[in-house]
Enzyme design. Structure first.
Site, PDB file in Angstrom:
ATOM      1  N   LYS A  37       0.828  -1.212   0.000  1.00 18.57           N
ATOM      2  CA  LYS A  37       0.000   0.000   0.000  1.00 18.57           C
ATOM      3  C   LYS A  37       0.865   1.265   0.000  1.00 18.57           C
ATOM      4  CE  LYS A  37      -1.465   1.684   3.990  1.00 18.57           C
ATOM      5  NZ  LYS A  37      -1.412   3.023   4.537  1.00 18.57           N
ATOM      6  N   ASN A  38       1.859   1.296   0.882  1.00 13.33           N
ATOM      7  CA  ASN A  38       2.626   2.533   1.040  1.00 13.33           C
ATOM      8  C   ASN A  38       3.643   2.776  -0.076  1.00 13.33           C
ATOM      9  OD1 ASN A  38       1.123   3.185   3.240  1.00 13.33           O
ATOM     10  ND2 ASN A  38       2.653   2.603   4.770  1.00 13.33           N
TER      11      ASN A  38
HETATM   12  N1  EPU Z   1       7.328  14.380  10.995  1.00 12.99           N
HETATM   13  C1  EPU Z   1       7.568  15.682  11.354  1.00 12.99           C
HETATM   14  N2  EPU Z   1       7.423  16.657  10.391  1.00 12.99           N
HETATM   15  C2  EPU Z   1       7.068  16.359   9.116  1.00 12.99           C
HETATM   16  C3  EPU Z   1       6.820  15.016   8.759  1.00 12.99           C
HETATM   17  C4  EPU Z   1       6.954  14.041   9.736  1.00 12.99           C
HETATM   18  O1  EPU Z   1       7.896  15.996  12.502  1.00 12.99           O
HETATM   19  O2  EPU Z   1       6.974  17.283   8.299  1.00 12.99           O
HETATM   20  C5  EPU Z   1       7.468  13.319  12.024  1.00 12.99           C
HETATM   21  C6  EPU Z   1       6.163  12.589  12.302  1.00 12.99           C
HETATM   22  O3  EPU Z   1       5.382  13.265  13.240  1.00 12.99           O
HETATM   23  C7  EPU Z   1       6.666  11.258  12.815  1.00 12.99           C
HETATM   24  C8  EPU Z   1       7.943  11.034  11.986  1.00 12.99           C
HETATM   25  O4  EPU Z   1       8.321  12.310  11.490  1.00 12.99           O
HETATM   26  O5  EPU Z   1       7.011  11.383  14.160  1.00 12.99           O
HETATM   27  C9  EPU Z   1       7.795  10.076  10.824  1.00 12.99           C
HETATM   28  O6  EPU Z   1       6.674  10.468  10.024  1.00 12.99           O
HETATM   29  P1  EPU Z   1       6.620  10.161   8.455  1.00 12.99           P
HETATM   30  O7  EPU Z   1       6.548  11.454   7.745  1.00 12.99           O
HETATM   31  O8  EPU Z   1       7.725   9.236   8.117  1.00 12.99           O
HETATM   32  O9  EPU Z   1       5.244   9.422   8.326  1.00 12.99           O
HETATM   33  P2  EPU Z   1       4.228   9.499   7.117  1.00 12.99           P
HETATM   34  O10 EPU Z   1       4.965   9.647   5.844  1.00 12.99           O
HETATM   35  O11 EPU Z   1       3.149  10.457   7.433  1.00 12.99           O
HETATM   36  C10 EPU Z   1       4.282   6.941   6.556  1.00 12.99           C
HETATM   37  C11 EPU Z   1       3.264   5.834   6.436  1.00 12.99           C
HETATM   38  C12 EPU Z   1       2.766   5.462   7.827  1.00 12.99           C
HETATM   39  C13 EPU Z   1       3.965   5.051   8.699  1.00 12.99           C
HETATM   40  C14 EPU Z   1       5.027   6.157   8.701  1.00 12.99           C
HETATM   41  C15 EPU Z   1       6.295   5.779   9.448  1.00 12.99           C
HETATM   42  C16 EPU Z   1       2.224   6.221   4.311  1.00 12.99           C
HETATM   43  C17 EPU Z   1       1.013   6.636   3.550  1.00 12.99           C
HETATM   44  N3  EPU Z   1       2.142   6.293   5.626  1.00 12.99           N
HETATM   45  O12 EPU Z   1       3.595   8.036   7.162  1.00 12.99           O
HETATM   46  O13 EPU Z   1       1.948   4.331   7.620  1.00 12.99           O
HETATM   47  O14 EPU Z   1       3.534   4.813  10.017  1.00 12.99           O
HETATM   48  O15 EPU Z   1       5.387   6.505   7.355  1.00 12.99           O
HETATM   49  O16 EPU Z   1       6.861   4.654   8.882  1.00 12.99           O
HETATM   50  O17 EPU Z   1       3.213   5.814   3.720  1.00 12.99           O
HETATM   51  C18 EPU Z   1       0.227   2.829   8.013  1.00 12.99           C
HETATM   52  O18 EPU Z   1       0.440   2.343   6.895  1.00 12.99           O
HETATM   53  O19 EPU Z   1      -0.510   2.270   8.874  1.00 12.99           O
HETATM   54  C19 EPU Z   1       0.853   4.092   8.383  1.00 12.99           C
HETATM   55  C20 EPU Z   1       0.433   4.871   9.359  1.00 12.99           C
END
Ligand code: EPU
Length: 432
Positions: free
Chosen positions: A22-23
């Protein structure tokens, strides 16, 4: 109301095929917006988040056709930037990949706020920092996100203060069509970042270093369509590995890349589970296993994934002794513990840390899928519990698991998807 009902205490046996990730599929689907031509994407999982993404793109003018099972042709030649439906983008966290693709191809983006889970604060400051470095001016960040670029796209050096998957993806998408070189430092190294880079490179991009912490994007003028096969879903694979272990079963998980599973494999072995790695499958055997306790801290890849934390917590309720899980990615991701405690688990939570006193028998209960991974953890809890567990709000689970009930049934689980009349208006819990 839809529910998943599980009758527990049946070990899982047999083999299961893992779907596309999915991701990885979501960023690649949105990346098609950068391509004025046809892309054929194979191994797309049949999950709700993908369906919503297709709906968003169709509403913007994309033509999307199903060619075969899990294979779609996506043609974004006629997509019009700034026309995505606010209602739809608010259902999906990954809709923020439109920021990168609209900005990258058209020089501006205007979209509603992305939706998503409420298991933690999800700031986007690092995404914004990336867009600003690439010449973007943020006009609005309240009701909608509006970022414009004046003039030609050139490259930039961006250092992320935290390792962010979404931020890394967005900067890659925003910088691939440019006249300069962009360097992303402290980039996310997840396999889906590599899959996105591979897809974009097949389309004519020049991205190197994906999978390491420094990614270099040499801008190109135009991309062309390609055919791409999405990598297997390591979180779905891990979920089945944990479910097999927790029920003390023996399951071969097919269509996996064993290297992607290393952090989980190591932990499962530490706990006492027998693991056999083959070329593209992993056999998990926990028949007659006495689980040992362990300590886990979730970290960015290649560390232990936060998306497997709730499932692992359920397994550790069966270990003889005290285990500890520290959540290293999100400030909180333990809301599901209350439901688990009602099933008999003994877990103390202190913000980022859960201490699990193992060896407890679980009993079936009515529980809620509070988010995607917490929801599937409740299904695993149901599989090992005495009696019946009914999980509501299964919308969250369907966002990211392709035919979970069918696949579990194929492994011998007693699990059903049922529809029950609503007693009162149902409050859908927002999730990702
Ligand atoms: N963060 C910041 N600032 C930002 C972006 C992120 O502080 O601008 C912090 C977040 O708060 C968090 C950390 O960085 O503490 C990591 O966040 P990340 O941006 O990596 O997460 P995401 O891209 O929003 C994706 C997956 C999530 C998964 C996370 C971590 C997708 C669509 N979502 O989220 O997947 O938990 O990476 O691996 O790819 C899931 O599939 O169930 C899911 C939640």
């Amino acid at each position: 109301m839809e529910k998943i009902v599980v009758k527990g205490r049946k070990p899982l046996f047999g083999s299961v095929d893992i779907s596309g990730m999915k991701n990885a599929a979501l960023p690649i689907i949105f990346a098609c917006v950068l391509v004025p031509g046809k892309c054929v994407i194979e191994n797309i999982p049949n999950v709700r988040d993908v369906a919503i993404s297709f709906e968003i793109l169709r509403g913007m003018g994309a033509k999307i056709e199903k060619l075969a099972h899990n294979t779609y042709e996506i043609d974004c030649s006629d997509v019009v930037a700034g026309t995505s439906s606010c209602a739809l983008v608010s259902k999906l966290r990954a809709s923020y990949y439109l920021w990168g693709t609209e900005f990258g191809r058209f020089g501006f983006t205007k979209t509603g706020q992305p939706g998503g889970c409420n298991f933690a604060d999800r700031p986007v400051d690092q995404h914004i920092k990336g867009f600003e470095a690439l010449g973007g001016k943020v006009l609005s960040q309240t009701d909608c996100v509006e970022i414009h670029r004046e003039g030609e796209a050139t490259g930039a050096n961006i250092y992320f203060d935290v390792v962010t998957v979404g931020g890394t993806v967005n900067v890659m998408l925003a910088s691939v069509l440019s006249s300069g070189v962009t360097i992303i430092e402290n980039a996310a190294r997840e396999p889906h970042i590599v899959d996105l880079a591979n897809f974009l490179n097949k389309c004519g991009a020049r991205i190197s270093g994906a999978g390491t912490e420094i990614i270099k994007v040499r801008g190109v003028k135009e991309l062309r369509g390609c055919t791409h096969d999405i990598i297997p879903d390591m979180i779905e694979a891990g979920t089945f590995m944990i479910a097999a272990a927790a029920t003390r079963g023996s399951v071969t998980v097919n269509n996996v890349i064993p290297k992607h599973m290393e952090s989980l494999t190591a932990k499962l072995e530490e706990v006492g589970v027998k693991i056999e790695e083959l070329d593209d499958s992993i056999k998990v055997d926990a028949t007659n296993t006495k689980f040992r306790p362990t300590r886990i801290k979730t970290m960015p890849y290649p560390g232990f994934p936060t998306d497997m934390q709730p499932q692992m917590c359920v397994l550790l309720t069966q270990a003889e002794g005290e285990s500890m899980i520290t959540e290293g990615i999100y400030e909180t991701r333990f809301r599901y513990i209350d439901d688990l405690a009602r099933m008999g688990a003994q877990i103390k939570v202190d913000t980022r840390r859960a201490v699990i006193s193992g060896g407890t028998d679980l009993t079936g209960a009515d529980v809620t899928a509070l988010d995607l991974r917490a929801g599937v953890a409740m299904v695993i809890a149901g599989l090992i519990a005495e009696g019946e567990t009914a999980i509501s709000n299964i919308y969250c689970i369907e966002r990211g698991y392709d035919d979970l009930v069918g696949k579990l049934t194929g492994l011998g689980a007693d699990v059903r998807h049922i529809t029950v009349p609503d007693e009162e208006p149902v409050m859908q819990v927002e999730c990702e």
